[in-house]
Enzyme design. Structure first.
Site, short mmCIF file in Angstrom:
data_model
loop_
_atom_site.label_atom_id
_atom_site.label_comp_id
_atom_site.label_asym_id
_atom_site.label_seq_id
_atom_site.Cartn_x
_atom_site.Cartn_y
_atom_site.Cartn_z
N GLY A 122 3.36 8.17 3.02
CA GLY A 122 3.79 6.84 3.64
C GLY A 122 3.03 5.14 3.22
CE LYS A 123 6.78 4.78 -1.36
NZ LYS A 123 7.28 4.40 -2.44
CB VAL A 124 1.60 -0.52 4.30
CG1 VAL A 124 1.25 -1.49 5.37
CG2 VAL A 124 0.83 0.60 4.86
N GLY A 137 0.81 5.36 0.73
CA GLY A 137 -0.08 6.80 0.91
C GLY A 137 0.56 8.14 0.54
CG ASP A 163 -10.97 9.14 7.41
OD1 ASP A 163 -12.17 9.59 6.25
OD2 ASP A 163 -9.90 9.15 6.73
N GLY A 165 0.70 -1.26 0.01
CA GLY A 165 -0.23 -0.13 0.14
C GLY A 165 0.91 0.74 -0.67
#
Length: 353
Positions: free
Chosen positions: A35-37, A32, A146, A30
């Site tokens: 940021g990453k996952v 963002g 959210d 993933g």
């Protein structure tokens, strides 16, 4: 990327701080805004986790450091079966890391995009589990702000878990929450007061849950609101729109909404990490070593200003280890139990006398 490890680390000491070196990096899942996952495996326990990593410089430049710290502060105090729980947080020169529960079932947005039609019974189960999670958050004075299909992950058994506390906030008696935050199509009407800012509470999460439940059942939302819809337009929609409930839905489901395996993710994340990413995670150790050896620091005022903020971030970052917290809690319980048994034994001896 899948075959690479972060390093060949020595045997893990439970008193040692957990770092990037204690994990094997398996694959990216993933991405963002900053940021990453990726999926990781802890070297000593072989447990699988999701690791979110955020570039420090980007966070400073986009003024997001405060949000990251707030998210860490909130998540370290939470643990619930229907949340994505934080296990570890740590940092290095480049990034901040959050290691959380790994959920392999994908988020609900992914399944909606795959044209999955959720049965009413399934949505009822989701609602029940999400209600328990939101009730728990409310007991801890947390408003998530959210709730939407994108932030609800499925595990391999089909249970839901709330993730992404980036814009969550804590409600206190002293401070009224008035900030407009969230994703417009899921935000409650009280967050769009155009005349003056009014305080809102936990009810905004329940509204978002209702919108989400409707969308899961009908594959579209009850109101025609988009991210670029103006505040005035949104207020008009809430005043004039009529929500349609299909005849096939049970009366119980309508009533409720009115009151308020395989890795399921886009494979382009992994391809992008391998091909396009200029600073791939699996090459971090070599990159940092080279940077330390080669870098000549700029003396410009802009570079000095950035460096100052990065040093503050380094100093104030919240390091967390749930395993240590659990061990400490268990030790306290053991000591307390031993003391209570000792007191009970002494009391019995006095009674015998």
């Amino acid at each position: 990327m899948g075959a690479n490890t972060s390093s060949k680390s020595p045997p893990f000491d439970e008193n040692e701080d957990v770092t990037f070196d204690h994990f094997e990096i398996l694959r990216a899942i993933g991405k963002g805004s900053f940021g990453k996952v990726c999926v990781v495996q802890k070297n000593d326990t072989k447990k699988m986790y999701a690791m979110k990593y955020m570039n420090k410089q980007k966070c400073v430049e986009r003024n997001e450091v405060r949000n990251v710290f707030k998210e860490l502060q909130i998540m370290q105090g939470l643990e619930h079966p229907f949340l994505v729980n934080l296990w570890y947080s740590f940092q290095d020169e480049e990034d901040m890391f959050m290691v959380v529960d790994l959920l392999l079932g994908g988020d609900l947005r992914y399944h909606l995009q795959q044209n999955v039609r959720f049965q009413e019974g399934t949505v009822k189960l989701f609602i029940c589990e999400l209600v328990l999670a939101l009730d728990y958050l409310q007991s801890r004075h947390i408003i998530h702000r959210d709730i939407k299909p994108d932030n609800i992950l499925l595990d391999e058994h089909g249970h839901v878990h709330i993730t992404d506390f980036n814009i969550a906030t804590m409600l206190t008696k002293e401070i009224q929450v008035t900030t407009i935050a969230g994703t417009k199509p899921y935000m409650a009407p009280e967050m769009f007061n155009s005349t003056k800012p009014t305080g809102y509470s936990f009810a905004v999460d329940w509204w978002s849950l209702g919108i989400t439940a409707y969308e899961l059942l009908r594959t579209r939302r009850p109101y025609h609101i988009r991210s670029n819809t103006s505040t005035n337009e949104i207020a008009h929609v809430f005043k004039t729109a009529t929500v349609m409930y299909p005849a096939a839905w049970s009366t119980d489901m309508v009533s409720l909404i009115k009151k308020k395996g395989r890795l399921n993710c886009d494979p382009t994340f992994e391809l992008e990490e391998m091909i396009l990413e200029s600073k791939p995670l699996h090459k971090k150790k070599k990159r940092l070593a080279k940077k330390e050896k080669d870098t000549s620091k700029s003396n410009s005022s802009q570079a000095c200003h950035l460096q100052k903020h990065l040093e503050m971030l380094q100093r104030d970052f919240i390091v967390f280890n749930r395993e240590k917290v659990r061990h400490h809690h268990n030790d306290i319980q053991t000591i307390t139990l031993a003391k209570s048994r000792g007191a009970y034994k002494e009391d019995n001896q006095n009674n015998n006398l």
